[in-house]
Design an enzyme around this catalytic site. Structure first.
Site, mmCIF file in Angstrom:
data_model
loop_
_atom_site.group_PDB
_atom_site.id
_atom_site.type_symbol
_atom_site.label_atom_id
_atom_site.label_comp_id
_atom_site.label_asym_id
_atom_site.label_seq_id
_atom_site.Cartn_x
_atom_site.Cartn_y
_atom_site.Cartn_z
ATOM 1 N N HIS A 130 0.836 -1.200 0.000
ATOM 2 C CA HIS A 130 0.000 0.000 0.000
ATOM 3 C C HIS A 130 0.877 1.259 0.000
ATOM 4 C CE1 HIS A 130 -3.463 2.556 1.216
ATOM 5 N NE2 HIS A 130 -2.539 3.202 1.917
ATOM 6 N N GLU A 131 1.887 1.278 0.855
ATOM 7 C CA GLU A 131 2.739 2.473 0.952
ATOM 8 C C GLU A 131 3.587 2.662 -0.304
ATOM 9 O OE1 GLU A 131 2.241 4.712 3.101
ATOM 10 O OE2 GLU A 131 0.856 3.506 4.271
ATOM 11 N N HIS A 134 1.498 4.253 -2.989
ATOM 12 C CA HIS A 134 1.406 5.719 -2.887
ATOM 13 C C HIS A 134 2.593 6.370 -3.602
ATOM 14 C CE1 HIS A 134 -2.023 6.593 -0.341
ATOM 15 N NE2 HIS A 134 -1.590 5.869 0.685
ATOM 16 N N GLU A 193 -6.315 7.018 -1.440
ATOM 17 C CA GLU A 193 -6.277 5.822 -0.593
ATOM 18 C C GLU A 193 -6.838 4.599 -1.318
ATOM 19 O OE1 GLU A 193 -4.737 5.177 2.043
ATOM 20 O OE2 GLU A 193 -4.069 7.211 2.337
HETATM 21 ZN ZN ZN Z 1 -2.448 5.235 2.463
#
Ligand code: ZN
Length: 263
Positions: A130-131, A134, A193
């Site tokens: 997830h990071e 980003h 997100e």
């Molecule tokens: Zn996030």
């Protein structure tokens, strides 16, 4: 007058349109147009500076087992990512805070406090995927570009302005949430997100972790959310967990198509 635009196009639009197009980038994986005033080179240089700042201010973990785990997962995710030019680094910060982030250029930081929720490699791959997503999707630079446009900071010389205390430095610090509390990211938008969840799920699948495992990690986070009045940092920067789990559950069959067992 020889203007390269249809006659009926108002002159103002003819002048502004090339500028807007010049500040347009396309996200990898999802193909979304994003407003972008920061070049990839500038972004990576700013990420490097911020990483040095984090390493200076936080206590780096010397636990060999945790460091090996974070590196093992990180290298598998990095290997399937679309940015071979990133100079990947994986750091563990010894702090009981449920947090993790990836700075532009591939500097990944995992706080030991997140391991309470990420109980095995696949669950930690959920967080790291997830990071990393980003960063690959350039969400920080996107947010920074919007802030620059709103505050009237020119694109030229972002790096020159990048020192703390200058306009550009402040925009960067705000965009990456590094101003007051190093490592604590300000919330990304809800759309960012969702996009990071989607791409993160694909990354973990490609790296050889079953995407359904993402639900286990988020369920661990949700349990804590019920009990505690003060949510963990990682959680507080994100949308409601139940909504996220529902969204991820819908995406698991799609992400499973990218799953390749490791080894
Ligand atoms: Zn996030």
């Amino acid at each position: 007058m020889n203007v390269c635009a249809p006659k009926r196009l108002p002159l103002l639009l003819a002048l502004v349109l090339p500028l807007l197009l010049a500040y347009c980038a396309t996200t990898p994986y999802t193909g979304r147009s994003q407003f972008m005033m920061v070049s990839q080179a500038e972004e990576m240089q700013l990420g490097l500076k911020a990483a040095q700042q984090v390493l200076k201010q936080e206590k780096v973990s010397k636990d060999p087992e945790i460091n090996a785990q974070v590196r093992r997962i990180g290298e598998r995710i990095a290997a399937v990512s679309v940015r071979p030019d990133f100079k990947w680094e994986f750091h563990v910060i010894d702090k009981d805070v449920a947090n993790a982030f990836c700075l532009p250029g591939g500097k990944v930081f995992v706080y030991t406090g997140i391991l309470k929720y990420a109980k095995d490699d696949a669950q930690l791959a959920t967080v790291m995927g997830h990071e990393v997503a980003h960063a690959l999707l350039r969400h920080g630079a996107e947010r920074m570009s919007t802030a620059m446009a709103l505050q009237g900071v020119g694109a030229a010389g972002v790096i020159a302005l990048g020192g703390s205390g200058t306009a550009g430095g402040q925009v960067f610090a705000q965009s990456y949430g590094l101003a007051a509390d190093v490592g604590v990211l300000r919330p990304f938008s809800r759309d960012q997100e969702r996009e990071a969840d989607q791409v993160g799920l694909r990354l973990m699948a490609e790296a050889g972790y079953e995407p359904a495992k993402a639900l286990e990690f988020w369920q661990n986070m949700a349990k804590d959310e019920d009990k505690s009045k003060k949510p963990p940092v990682f959680l507080s920067t994100h949308p409601p967990t139940e909504e996220r789990i529902a969204n991820l559950r819908d995406l698991v069959p799609w992400a499973s198509g990218f799953y390749k067992p490791h080894g």
